[in-house]
Design a protein around this motif. Structure first.
Motif, PDB file in Angstrom:
ATOM      1  N   GLY A 239       8.625   6.182   5.341  1.00 14.75           N
ATOM      2  CA  GLY A 239       9.352   4.705   5.697  1.00 14.75           C
ATOM      3  C   GLY A 239       8.192   3.745   5.342  1.00 14.75           C
ATOM      4  O   GLY A 239       7.313   3.978   4.641  1.00 14.75           O
ATOM      5  N   SER A 240       8.724   2.574   5.755  1.00 20.67           N
ATOM      6  CA  SER A 240       7.989   1.266   5.262  1.00 20.67           C
ATOM      7  C   SER A 240       7.533   0.621   6.539  1.00 20.67           C
ATOM      8  O   SER A 240       8.207   0.377   7.521  1.00 20.67           O
TER       9      SER A 240
ATOM     10  N   ILE B 141       3.989   2.067   2.613  1.00 18.61           N
ATOM     11  CA  ILE B 141       5.175   2.793   2.187  1.00 18.61           C
ATOM     12  C   ILE B 141       4.554   4.228   2.120  1.00 18.61           C
ATOM     13  O   ILE B 141       3.821   4.556   1.245  1.00 18.61           O
ATOM     14  N   SER B 142       5.181   4.934   3.069  1.00 18.55           N
ATOM     15  CA  SER B 142       4.747   6.360   3.034  1.00 18.55           C
ATOM     16  C   SER B 142       6.251   7.145   2.363  1.00 18.55           C
ATOM     17  O   SER B 142       7.261   6.889   3.146  1.00 18.55           O
ATOM     18  N   GLU B 143       6.114   7.846   1.529  1.00 17.75           N
ATOM     19  CA  GLU B 143       7.100   8.580   0.958  1.00 17.75           C
ATOM     20  C   GLU B 143       7.281   9.917   1.318  1.00 17.75           C
ATOM     21  O   GLU B 143       8.115  10.713   0.845  1.00 17.75           O
ATOM     22  N   GLU B 144       6.270  10.343   2.264  1.00 19.65           N
ATOM     23  CA  GLU B 144       6.383  11.807   2.792  1.00 19.65           C
ATOM     24  C   GLU B 144       6.931  12.000   3.982  1.00 19.65           C
ATOM     25  O   GLU B 144       6.853  11.077   4.875  1.00 19.65           O
TER      26      GLU B 144
ATOM     27  N   LEU C 226       0.980  -1.339  -0.063  1.00 15.09           N
ATOM     28  CA  LEU C 226      -0.045   0.044  -0.076  1.00 15.09           C
ATOM     29  C   LEU C 226       0.866   1.056   0.149  1.00 15.09           C
ATOM     30  O   LEU C 226       1.750   1.570   0.772  1.00 15.09           O
ATOM     31  N   TYR C 227       0.493   2.245  -0.950  1.00 15.80           N
ATOM     32  CA  TYR C 227       1.598   3.245  -1.152  1.00 15.80           C
ATOM     33  C   TYR C 227       0.758   4.582  -0.807  1.00 15.80           C
ATOM     34  O   TYR C 227      -0.340   4.761  -1.245  1.00 15.80           O
ATOM     35  N   LEU C 228       1.133   5.263   0.501  1.00 12.49           N
ATOM     36  CA  LEU C 228       0.514   6.223   1.039  1.00 12.49           C
ATOM     37  C   LEU C 228       0.722   7.581   0.220  1.00 12.49           C
ATOM     38  O   LEU C 228       2.057   7.791  -0.218  1.00 12.49           O
TER      39      LEU C 228
END
Length: 173
Positions: free
Chosen positions: A141-142, A170-173, A82-84
């Motif tokens: 982070g993951s 997975i949060s890319e912010e 899941l990509y946030l």
């Protein structure tokens, strides 16, 4: 001086029939036939003796065990990665398959804290949720998480079972 034989004499002298007519030839032929018969029954017709239980009712246990399984089958679907997004949305594609006999509710929990990040409303068979909003913003982070699919009886609303799916958020912010 060499003797010359006519063709008839050669045939008679080296004929297979003459060999078979002899006692030694007949014994060898009998051994070959017995060997081929034994090979046929041992290797080709392996099942010479039926060791099955003749008093058993075939198929009865199979029918009893499979019938409840078909009724209790619960099929689930969700993205496992899941990509946030920036606006805290996730493309989860949670689906309660139309073949299910149960309503469904989904809880997504972060594994390290056991904190509930998402809880769905009741989802009827054949319905799906494409995008979800998490309850809280995750730092970059993951994260390992778990989706718990609760099977809810359609009439009583009581939980009838649970399916667990491992996820990565997975949060890319």
């Amino acid at each position: 001086m060499k003797k010359k034989y006519s063709l008839d004499v050669c045939k008679e002298k080296f004929s297979l029939w003459k060999f078979i007519k002899s006692q030694k030839g007949l014994s060898i032929l009998l051994l070959i036939v017995l060997g081929l018969t034994l090979i046929y029954f041992v290797f080709i017709k392996v099942k010479l003796i039926d060791y099955s239980d003749t008093s058993a009712n075939t198929g009865q246990i199979e029918q009893i065990q499979q019938k409840p399984t078909r009724e209790d089958l619960f099929s689930v679907s969700i993205n496992t990665k899941l990509y946030l997004t920036k606006d805290n949305k996730v493309a989860a594609y949670i689906k309660n398959d139309k073949t299910n006999k149960y309503n469904m509710q989904v809880l997504i929990k972060e594994d390290s804290t056991d904190k509930v990040l998402y809880q769905s409303d009741i989802l009827k068979p054949g319905r799906q949720i494409d995008y979800i909003n998490l309850n809280e913003r995750l730092k970059k982070g993951s994260y390992k998480a778990t989706a718990e699919f609760l099977a809810m009886d359609i009439k009583s609303g009581e939980a009838s079972g649970k399916v667990v799916v491992e996820l990565v958020i997975i949060s890319e912010e």
